[in-house]
Design an enzyme around this catalytic site. Structure first.
Site, PDB file in Angstrom:
ATOM      1  N   HIS A   1       9.046  15.707 -41.462  1.00  0.00           N
ATOM      2  CA  HIS A   1       8.036  15.469 -40.439  1.00  0.00           C
ATOM      3  C   HIS A   1       7.863  16.662 -39.508  1.00  0.00           C
ATOM      4  O   HIS A   1       7.217  16.549 -38.471  1.00  0.00           O
ATOM      5  CB  HIS A   1       8.406  14.223 -39.620  1.00  0.00           C
TER       6      HIS A   1
ATOM      7  N   ASP B   1       8.939   7.611 -30.808  1.00  0.00           N
ATOM      8  CA  ASP B   1       7.826   6.670 -31.003  1.00  0.00           C
ATOM      9  C   ASP B   1       7.665   6.283 -32.471  1.00  0.00           C
ATOM     10  O   ASP B   1       7.146   5.204 -32.775  1.00  0.00           O
ATOM     11  CB  ASP B   1       6.518   7.284 -30.502  1.00  0.00           C
TER      12      ASP B   1
ATOM     13  N   GLU C   1       5.465   5.096 -20.672  1.00  0.00           N
ATOM     14  CA  GLU C   1       4.708   6.178 -21.301  1.00  0.00           C
ATOM     15  C   GLU C   1       3.278   6.125 -20.781  1.00  0.00           C
ATOM     16  O   GLU C   1       2.911   5.240 -20.002  1.00  0.00           O
ATOM     17  CB  GLU C   1       4.715   6.074 -22.830  1.00  0.00           C
TER      18      GLU C   1
END
Length: 539
Positions: free
Chosen positions: A93, A164, A280
């Protein structure tokens, strides 16, 4: 015997197809229980990452069965007369080729292999392994966080701090920091680690912690893979909640928005009943964004329009907060909007959206968005992401210059923004953060699309990232990149600042031939075991 025959075949193919320069007996000495592969599909997978902006084809791919497999490979690389590099890859990623290599072997840490691990890296007990009494879980470095969550929930426990997106490897996030909306409360993921097993750049398999081999422990946490490969991590746990009350509210005034965010994170030391569990936010410069996949929270039957809220400068700000709870005390959570902390917030009163969902569904929320994007062919596209730590004192300047200036009214992905407390970060780790007690993460998570719209093209978004970085430099915003990517020696030295000398010395100690994580482009690999550390990256 069968394994050795496969290795021999693989190495012969390496010599014939890619002109491998190292002595083939060096890899034959490995004797790994896993698999060394030069299969085109394995090599192709290891040559790409989520960013899809860099390609680097390795010579081979190792699927390890244990920590010792990893150590054997690194020892061979360290002792090689010709030299080759080793990069550990989790879920792939990374954005800018950080887990890639063109002159060596990629270790595929994630997947079904490498999960049988006992003491000292030998085959044995199946990981993850949970200790209920001491509240920790031992996990393989390539384990995905979603699988860690599933394993710990069987004991009604869970890690304290998250990212997340849960389809990331443990070793990958711990090599950076691992942050999300819980970081204000528990710190980043690297602040919630008890112990690590690490294979250094010399091929030594070492257990390290706060009290054992502590220099390696702190170096590896946030160390961008430069000092060792994490093969096991002992992660702190807490009792897992069952459900989450998820609240979103909107702001049109940036100062009010940041004031409320900073107030919420200031409550981190208060009793659980007096604070939220997650804080957030995100920035909305494009009216379409507020009703798309990232903001599907809002009803499609009643779409929110920026113009209807009189947004200052055409920009809205969304605050997300959550409260964890158990079904046994659900009646108390129903009052969370009507009293206490929420009443002190100064959001647009008509903009409140609330939902309740299982704890797992909240943590895994981004994966659902991923499935939607995959179904539309919008996931496997270039991702020119830019993640910045911005000092609190400069966040308003950043808003004026970037959110209301450079971005215009178009974006092709979410823009996250939320504050964190510096005292939750261990300064002995390799991570660098702004030199203020509160700083913000601003994450531009954009996707480059071949839609004919210039503002969604890779070149446009890449240029815009450069504009943002240049704006920070020109206006004295001492931003620090998270998941950093630089191309010159000076940029890396500026990034680490006062920590550069320590970072450099740790590299000399734990990876003197600079064979690990060369995709970060911090140090140039050594061509022989006798070379010293004078040759630093300049590309």
């Amino acid at each position: 015997m069968a394994t050795k025959l496969l290795l021999t075949f693989a190495i012969c193919r390496l010599i014939v197809t890619v002109g491998l320069t190292l002595n083939p007996t060096e890899l034959l000495r490995l004797g790994v229980d896993g698999q060394l592969s030069v299969h085109p599909s394995d090599v192709e997978t290891a040559s790409l990452d989520f960013g899809m902006m860099n390609r680097a084809q390795p010579l081979a791919v190792l699927h390890p069965a244990s920590s010792e497999d990893v150590a054997r490979l690194v020892r061979v690389a360290y002792g090689s007369a010709h030299g080759f590099t080793v990069s550990a890859r989790g879920h792939g990623h990374s954005i800018n080729g950080q887990a890639q290599t063109t002159k060596g072997v990629v270790i595929e840490m994630s997947g079904s292999r490498g999960r049988q691990l006992g003491s000292e890296g030998k085959l044995g007990r199946l990981l993850p392994r949970v200790s209920e009494t001491e509240r920790y879980v031992d996990v393989w470095g390539g384990e995905l966080w979603i699988d860690v969550l599933r394993a710990t929930l069987e004991y009604e426990m869970a890690p304290k701090s998250w990212t997340d997106y849960l389809y990331l490897s443990v070793g990958g996030t711990l090599s950076n920091a691992g942050i999300s909306g819980q970081a204000f409360n528990h710190g980043p993921q690297i602040s919630n680690v008890h112990e690590l097993d690490v294979v250094t750049g010399k091929g030594d398999l070492m257990t390290c912690s706060e009290h054992q081999n502590s220099e390696l422990f702190h170096a590896v946490l946030g160390g961008l893979g430069q000092f060792g490969i994490i093969t096991r991590a002992r992660i702190a746990l807490e009792p897992a909640p069952q459900r989450v009350r998820w609240i979103r509210v909107l702001y049109s005034n940036f100062t009010t928005f940041t004031k409320d965010q900073e107030f919420l994170i200031s409550l981190h030391g208060h009793p659980a009943s007096q604070k939220f569990d997650y804080v957030e936010g995100f920035v909305i410069v494009d009216e379409g964004l507020i009703n798309n996949w990232r903001s599907s929270f809002f009803s499609p039957r009643n779409p929110v329009k920026i113009t209807s809220i009189n947004a200052n400068g055409g920009v809205l700000y969304c605050l997300e907060i959550t409260k964890n709870y158990h079904e046994s005390n659900a009646e108390t959570i129903d009052q969370v909007r009507n009293r206490g902390v929420v009443k002190k917030l100064d959001y647009i009163s008509t903009s409140v959206f609330t939902t309740d969902l299982p704890y797992v569904d909240f943590l895994d929320r981004v994966h659902k968005a991923e499935l939607k994007l995959r179904s539309k062919g919008l996931w496997e596209v270039p991702h020119p992401w830019l993640n910045l730590f911005i000092p609190k004192s400069k966040i308003s300047d950043f808003d004026e210059g970037v959110f209301k200036g450079i971005l215009g009214n178009k974006t092709s992905g979410p823009i996250l923004i939320y504050p964190m407390n510096k005292d939750k970060w261990d300064q002995r780790s390799s991570v660098v953060t702004p030199n203020e007690e509160v700083f913000y993460l601003v994450a531009f998570l954009r996707s480059a699309l071949d839609s004919g719209d210039e503002t969604q093209s890779l070149q446009y978004l890449t240029n815009q990232n450069r504009q943002i970085l240049r704006f920070c430099d020109d206006t004295g915003i001492q931003a620090k990149q998270y998941l950093p990517h630089y191309t010159t020696q000076k940029e890396w030295m500026d990034h680490f600042g006062d920590k550069w000398a320590q970072f450099y010395q740790r590299k000399k100690e734990f990876d003197p031939r600079r064979i690990l994580a060369t995709g970060q482009r911090i140090f140039i690999p050594s061509s022989s075991p006798s070379n010293n550390m004078n040759n630093i990256a300049s590309w």
